[in-house]
Write a protein that holds these residues in place. Structure first.
Motif, PDB file in Angstrom:
ATOM      1  N   LEU A 170       0.820  -1.208   0.000  1.00  0.00           N
ATOM      2  CA  LEU A 170       0.000   0.000   0.000  1.00  0.00           C
ATOM      3  C   LEU A 170       0.860   1.266   0.000  1.00  0.00           C
ATOM      4  CD1 LEU A 170      -2.905  -0.710   2.496  1.00  0.00           C
ATOM      5  CD2 LEU A 170      -3.107   0.009   0.126  1.00  0.00           C
ATOM      6  N   ASP A 171       2.144   1.091   0.336  1.00  0.00           N
ATOM      7  CA  ASP A 171       3.008   2.247   0.546  1.00  0.00           C
ATOM      8  C   ASP A 171       3.086   3.136  -0.695  1.00  0.00           C
ATOM      9  OD1 ASP A 171       4.659   3.920   1.877  1.00  0.00           O
ATOM     10  OD2 ASP A 171       6.485   2.797   1.455  1.00  0.00           O
ATOM     11  N   GLY A 172       3.399   2.520  -1.844  1.00  0.00           N
ATOM     12  CA  GLY A 172       3.559   3.279  -3.082  1.00  0.00           C
ATOM     13  C   GLY A 172       2.320   4.091  -3.419  1.00  0.00           C
ATOM     14  N   PRO A 173       1.175   3.428  -3.623  1.00  0.00           N
ATOM     15  CA  PRO A 173      -0.028   4.182  -4.005  1.00  0.00           C
ATOM     16  C   PRO A 173      -0.408   5.265  -2.991  1.00  0.00           C
ATOM     17  CG  PRO A 173      -0.424   1.816  -4.153  1.00  0.00           C
ATOM     18  CD  PRO A 173       0.951   1.969  -3.643  1.00  0.00           C
ATOM     19  N   LEU A 174      -0.372   4.919  -1.693  1.00  0.00           N
ATOM     20  CA  LEU A 174      -0.815   5.906  -0.703  1.00  0.00           C
ATOM     21  C   LEU A 174       0.129   7.096  -0.638  1.00  0.00           C
ATOM     22  CD1 LEU A 174      -2.186   3.775   2.240  1.00  0.00           C
ATOM     23  CD2 LEU A 174      -3.417   5.227   0.656  1.00  0.00           C
ATOM     24  N   MET A 175       1.444   6.850  -0.777  1.00  0.00           N
ATOM     25  CA  MET A 175       2.366   7.984  -0.721  1.00  0.00           C
ATOM     26  C   MET A 175       2.254   8.843  -1.980  1.00  0.00           C
ATOM     27  SD  MET A 175       3.978   8.581   2.003  1.00  0.00           S
ATOM     28  CE  MET A 175       2.576   8.135   2.971  1.00  0.00           C
ATOM     29  N   ARG A 176       1.978   8.212  -3.131  1.00  0.00           N
ATOM     30  CA  ARG A 176       1.742   9.020  -4.340  1.00  0.00           C
ATOM     31  C   ARG A 176       0.513   9.903  -4.129  1.00  0.00           C
ATOM     32  NH1 ARG A 176       5.773   6.942  -5.245  1.00  0.00           N
ATOM     33  NH2 ARG A 176       6.314   8.781  -4.056  1.00  0.00           N
ATOM     34  N   LEU A 177      -0.515   9.315  -3.472  1.00  0.00           N
ATOM     35  CA  LEU A 177      -1.727  10.085  -3.182  1.00  0.00           C
ATOM     36  C   LEU A 177      -1.398  11.280  -2.287  1.00  0.00           C
ATOM     37  CD1 LEU A 177      -4.893   9.935  -3.503  1.00  0.00           C
ATOM     38  CD2 LEU A 177      -4.878   9.035  -1.193  1.00  0.00           C
ATOM     39  N   THR A 178      -0.547  11.022  -1.276  1.00  0.00           N
ATOM     40  CA  THR A 178      -0.158  12.111  -0.374  1.00  0.00           C
ATOM     41  C   THR A 178       0.576  13.202  -1.141  1.00  0.00           C
ATOM     42  OG1 THR A 178       0.147  10.384   1.255  1.00  0.00           O
ATOM     43  CG2 THR A 178       0.915  12.560   1.843  1.00  0.00           C
ATOM     44  N   ASP A 179       1.532  12.785  -2.006  1.00  0.00           N
ATOM     45  CA  ASP A 179       2.259  13.781  -2.807  1.00  0.00           C
ATOM     46  C   ASP A 179       1.295  14.597  -3.657  1.00  0.00           C
ATOM     47  OD1 ASP A 179       4.563  12.914  -1.765  1.00  0.00           O
ATOM     48  OD2 ASP A 179       5.180  11.714  -3.481  1.00  0.00           O
TER      49      ASP A 179
ATOM     50  N   LEU B  10       9.884  13.894 -15.952  1.00  0.00           N
ATOM     51  CA  LEU B  10       8.972  12.955 -16.591  1.00  0.00           C
ATOM     52  C   LEU B  10       7.902  12.507 -15.603  1.00  0.00           C
ATOM     53  CD1 LEU B  10      11.346  10.775 -18.763  1.00  0.00           C
ATOM     54  CD2 LEU B  10       9.730  12.527 -19.478  1.00  0.00           C
ATOM     55  N   PHE B  11       8.300  12.389 -14.335  1.00  0.00           N
ATOM     56  CA  PHE B  11       7.352  11.947 -13.328  1.00  0.00           C
ATOM     57  C   PHE B  11       6.315  13.029 -13.040  1.00  0.00           C
ATOM     58  CE2 PHE B  11       5.957  10.061  -9.361  1.00  0.00           C
ATOM     59  CZ  PHE B  11       5.983   8.728  -9.734  1.00  0.00           C
ATOM     60  N   ALA B  12       6.715  14.297 -13.259  1.00  0.00           N
ATOM     61  CA  ALA B  12       5.794  15.400 -12.982  1.00  0.00           C
ATOM     62  C   ALA B  12       4.634  15.408 -13.966  1.00  0.00           C
ATOM     63  CB  ALA B  12       6.532  16.729 -13.041  1.00  0.00           C
ATOM     64  N   ILE B  13       4.848  14.857 -15.165  1.00  0.00           N
ATOM     65  CA  ILE B  13       3.795  14.924 -16.189  1.00  0.00           C
ATOM     66  C   ILE B  13       2.533  14.167 -15.757  1.00  0.00           C
ATOM     67  CG2 ILE B  13       3.220  14.306 -18.564  1.00  0.00           C
ATOM     68  CD1 ILE B  13       6.131  14.997 -19.259  1.00  0.00           C
ATOM     69  N   PRO B  14       2.640  12.870 -15.389  1.00  0.00           N
ATOM     70  CA  PRO B  14       1.398  12.214 -14.935  1.00  0.00           C
ATOM     71  C   PRO B  14       0.787  12.876 -13.706  1.00  0.00           C
ATOM     72  CG  PRO B  14       3.307  10.808 -14.571  1.00  0.00           C
ATOM     73  CD  PRO B  14       3.753  11.926 -15.434  1.00  0.00           C
ATOM     74  N   THR B  15       1.638  13.347 -12.761  1.00  0.00           N
ATOM     75  CA  THR B  15       1.100  14.035 -11.580  1.00  0.00           C
ATOM     76  C   THR B  15       0.232  15.209 -12.007  1.00  0.00           C
ATOM     77  OG1 THR B  15       3.195  13.524 -10.533  1.00  0.00           O
ATOM     78  CG2 THR B  15       1.737  15.037  -9.365  1.00  0.00           C
ATOM     79  N   LEU B  16       0.768  16.028 -12.920  1.00  0.00           N
ATOM     80  CA  LEU B  16       0.022  17.215 -13.334  1.00  0.00           C
ATOM     81  C   LEU B  16      -1.237  16.842 -14.090  1.00  0.00           C
ATOM     82  CD1 LEU B  16       2.864  19.677 -14.249  1.00  0.00           C
ATOM     83  CD2 LEU B  16       1.197  19.858 -12.425  1.00  0.00           C
ATOM     84  N   LEU B  17      -1.158  15.758 -14.875  1.00  0.00           N
ATOM     85  CA  LEU B  17      -2.358  15.336 -15.606  1.00  0.00           C
ATOM     86  C   LEU B  17      -3.454  14.945 -14.623  1.00  0.00           C
ATOM     87  CD1 LEU B  17      -1.041  13.340 -18.690  1.00  0.00           C
ATOM     88  CD2 LEU B  17      -2.157  15.563 -18.612  1.00  0.00           C
ATOM     89  N   VAL B  18      -3.060  14.181 -13.593  1.00  0.00           N
ATOM     90  CA  VAL B  18      -4.065  13.769 -12.600  1.00  0.00           C
ATOM     91  C   VAL B  18      -4.637  14.992 -11.900  1.00  0.00           C
ATOM     92  CG1 VAL B  18      -4.445  12.471 -10.496  1.00  0.00           C
ATOM     93  CG2 VAL B  18      -3.016  11.522 -12.282  1.00  0.00           C
ATOM     94  N   ILE B  19      -3.742  15.932 -11.539  1.00  0.00           N
ATOM     95  CA  ILE B  19      -4.221  17.133 -10.852  1.00  0.00           C
ATOM     96  C   ILE B  19      -5.180  17.913 -11.744  1.00  0.00           C
ATOM     97  CG2 ILE B  19      -3.511  19.388  -9.977  1.00  0.00           C
ATOM     98  CD1 ILE B  19      -1.054  18.108  -8.863  1.00  0.00           C
ATOM     99  N   ALA B 313      -1.034  24.820  -9.262  1.00  0.00           N
ATOM    100  CA  ALA B 313      -0.556  23.450  -9.067  1.00  0.00           C
ATOM    101  C   ALA B 313       0.734  23.217  -9.846  1.00  0.00           C
ATOM    102  CB  ALA B 313      -1.628  22.459  -9.501  1.00  0.00           C
ATOM    103  N   VAL B 314       0.804  23.728 -11.084  1.00  0.00           N
ATOM    104  CA  VAL B 314       2.021  23.584 -11.886  1.00  0.00           C
ATOM    105  C   VAL B 314       3.198  24.216 -11.156  1.00  0.00           C
ATOM    106  CG1 VAL B 314       3.151  24.255 -14.029  1.00  0.00           C
ATOM    107  CG2 VAL B 314       0.798  23.503 -14.075  1.00  0.00           C
TER     108      VAL B 314
END
Lengths: 352, 337
Positions: A170-179, B10-19, B313-314
């Motif tokens: 659960l660590d990965g998904p939940l921490m991504r959610l927190t970020d 590269l990791f920021a791209i999916p984060t921003l899309l979700v946001i 957010a960006v």
């Protein structure tokens, strides 16, 4: 970690030398008492809470009662501003003291420049509603919102922190959610959420309860992330300790390990973030009310009283000062309590 | 370091899309009708036409896709055209993100409001940093002295007094009672000569003061904690033992190492410079980004609020990345690869 363990061992040794048994919470309390700011903060906070809860039984004026003839009454302290011989011609036997003993006569004498009355010790607003009664009613709402929102955010944060620290999958998904939540612009989103869901919840739960539920859940949902991160870090280190291994080896189920062995050990950071969370929840609620997106005017909170008083700042500046002072004192005392609690719960500082 | 940066980008791209999806969905799927503010005597069919003109006739995913295209393709192309004075493709008919209440492009509105926010909030950060760093250093060096106690108390006050109270308080004191500074920030004021410059400074003092109190409070605490961490390190004892002057020890060795976390904290605070201090702008009627957002929220102007929130957010994601990279560059002990 080893440092903490040795510090605890040293503290235990000292206790043994003194010959008296001291529990952990007694140690914490003894350390907490030495922190002057925390003690003063506790007293101020208790004073405010008691005043808000018990006060209305002594000062029984209805906060929404409109006493129009008494509108814009000043608070009693304003007697001190007017030195009698200068402010009043033909003062005669009148002194500043008579402002307290006979406010009505004094108001007459000063041609209503000093309009004070013991019926409204802190004055009234522009409709004649009593400021003290409004402050106490508003404080009940503000504190209730603060405590409930804090409880919600702590429960969420502790739950997510424990889950992601204990279960690796659960660590990965939940921490991504927190970020993700940390990357959201919080205040704009809060405003947007309240604007969008206000009408619906009002229709569903009534004007006051609807807004209460909305504000509490909006603040709770957007403020659990710090707690989750701290708890996760602590759980990660605690679950590798020997006592957890021992519990596991005798076949303790996972939920018992979490409940009996892990959670009590992360309680202290949770308590510290609870006090800090209470302070920030009160501020956030007041900020929302201040921006006009909180509770309605006839259901006042401290923030709402402040914004309502802002337009009358040059007639009755005290209408701004009292609620602002109430918010600031509450937050200041809670912050000091949190500071003292953090020191008291830190085994490296305790006992020195 | 370079690989790390690329990976994070590269990791920021999916984060921003979700946001962007969260923000769009939250605003779009929420109950509430943008035409509900209009007078009730408008006939139902006209109301339907208005909704369609605002683009609400399409299903959700079409509108999300359109907004994405307008924001990520059309607006950047437009900015490129303005910068380089060239025309790329069919720039006349390219759809931009339009505000519902003003019918002008959202990006133009933001560009128009940006200078006010940058002036006031940016200046507050400069003042706050200039006060916080020396105070933090002295507080830590003379721990538990009177200066430290007073400093800690003032930072606690800065933490605890919310801006909507301190702002109103300074207005009561300095503008109502003393009459030194204006309580309303005049956005239309243009600096042309020395006198108008003085007037600009005069009207900036109150909002900057309120914001700087908060910034100073946070930064001083960080600076003090960071200095205290470093002052007890072994290398400080070594430096003293080899006979360096106290000034050199503190200002060269300790300060430089203590600045590392403080600089990242400053970098993390940059998005809020652009975000504008919403509440402070509201109190002093500064017509900046925060006021634009509040105005958009009150008018139910969804495209404006969506775009503005997403830009915040960006910025947050971007400056988190900048802070991490700065940390890696400044502190050789940190190895990301």
């Amino acid at each position: 970690m080893t440092e903490q363990v040795t510090a605890r061992a040293v503290a235990g040794g000292e206790a043994a030398e003194m010959g008296a048994h001291r529990s952990l919470w007694r140690d914490v309390w003894l350390q907490y008492r030495t922190h002057t700011g925390a003690v003063v903060g506790t007293f101020v906070f208790l004073f405010i809470v008691l005043g808000v809860i018990i006060g209305p039984f002594f000062h029984t004026t209805d906060p929404t009662y409109i006493d129009y003839r008494a509108k814009n009454t000043l608070h009693m302290f304003s007697c001190f501003y007017f030195s009698v011989p200068e402010a009043v011609e033909n003062a005669g036997a009148w002194t500043t003291w008579s402002c307290f003993t006979d406010p009505a006569g004094f108001a007459e004498l000063t041609a209503k420049r000093v309009k004070v009355s013991w019926t409204h010790p802190l004055g009234t607003d522009n409709y004649g509603r009593d400021t003290l009664a409004q402050l106490m009613a508003g404080g009940r709402v503000s504190l209730a919102v603060g405590v409930t929102a804090m409880a919600l955010s702590i429960v969420l944060g502790a739950l997510i922190g424990v889950l992601s620290g204990f279960f690796r999958w659960l660590d990965g998904p939940l921490m991504r959610l927190t970020d993700l939540f940390l990357a959201l612009p919080i205040l704009p989103l809060l405003l947007v959420m309240i604007m969008l869901f206000r009408e619906t919840l009002r229709a569903a739960f009534g004007p006051e309860e609807g807004i209460f539920i909305l504000v509490v859940s909006a603040i709770g949902i957007t403020s659990w992330m710090q707690t989750a991160r701290i708890v996760r870090g602590d759980v990660l280190s605690i679950k590798e300790r020997e006592f957890v291994l021992a519990a596991r080896s005798i076949g303790t189920r996972q939920h018992r390990i979490i409940g009996r062995h892990i959670f009590p050990n992360v309680l202290s950071p949770v308590m510290v973030s609870a006090t800090l969370g209470l302070a920030s929840a009160i501020i956030t609620e007041s900020a929302l009310s201040f921006l006009g997106l909180g509770f309605p005017s006839d259901f006042p909170t401290w923030g709402r009283l402040l914004i309502d008083g802002r337009d009358f700042m040059d007639i009755t500046p005290s209408r701004v000062i009292w609620p602002g002072l109430a918010i600031s004192l509450t937050v200041l005392s809670v912050n000091y309590m949190g500071d003292g609690l953090r020191d008291a719960l830190d085994p490296r500082i305790r006992g020195r | 370091m370079f690989r790390y940066t690329i990976r994070r980008l590269l990791f920021a791209i999916p984060t921003l899309l979700v946001i962007s999806f969260i923000i769009f969905a939250l605003l779009d799927l929420a109950p509430g009708d943008p035409t509900s503010q209009l007078p009730i005597n408008i006939p139902a069919e006209v109301r339907q036409k208005i909704r369609e003109a605002l683009g609400l006739g399409e299903p959700f995913y079409v509108r999300y896709g359109l907004w994405m295209q307008q924001f990520f393709v059309n607006e950047p192309l437009n900015i490129l055209e303005q910068w380089f004075g060239v025309t790329i493709g069919d720039s006349e008919n390219r759809l931009r993100v339009l505000s519902w209440s003003t019918r002008s492009p959202v990006v133009d509105l933001i560009v128009e409001r940006m200078p006010q926010t940058l002036w006031v909030v940016g200046m507050a950060y400069v003042v706050g940093i200039a006060i916080a760093l020396p105070v933090g250093v002295i507080s830590a060096y003379r721990q538990y002295s009177i200066f430290d106690q007073a400093g800690t108390f003032i930072t606690m006050i800065g933490f605890s007094i919310p801006p909507f109270f301190s702002g109103v308080l300074v207005i009561v004191i300095f503008s109502v009672n003393l009459g030194w500074f204006p309580s309303i920030y005049d956005t239309t004021h243009v600096v042309t000569d020395w006198d108008s410059f003085l007037k600009q400074i005069n009207q900036m003092i109150l909002p900057v003061m309120v914001l700087a109190l908060q910034i100073t409070a946070q930064l001083t605490r960080f600076m003090r904690a960071s200095m205290l961490d470093n002052l007890n390190q072994d290398y400080v004892r070594t430096a003293r033992a080899k006979g360096m002057s106290e000034q050199a020890v503190v200002l060269l060795h300790v300060l430089r190492n203590s600045m590392i976390p403080v600089i990242t904290v400053i970098a993390l605070a940059v998005p809020s410079i652009f975000g504008g201090a919403i509440i402070t702008e509201q109190i002093f009627k500064v017509n900046g980004i925060g006021a634009l957002l509040i105005g958009g929220i009150e008018a139910g102007d969804l495209p404006l609020v969506q775009t503005l929130t997403f830009i915040f957010a960006v910025l947050i994601v971007l400056f988190n990345l900048v802070a991490d990279i700065l940390y890696g560059i400044l502190d050789p002990r940190i190895r990301y690869d």
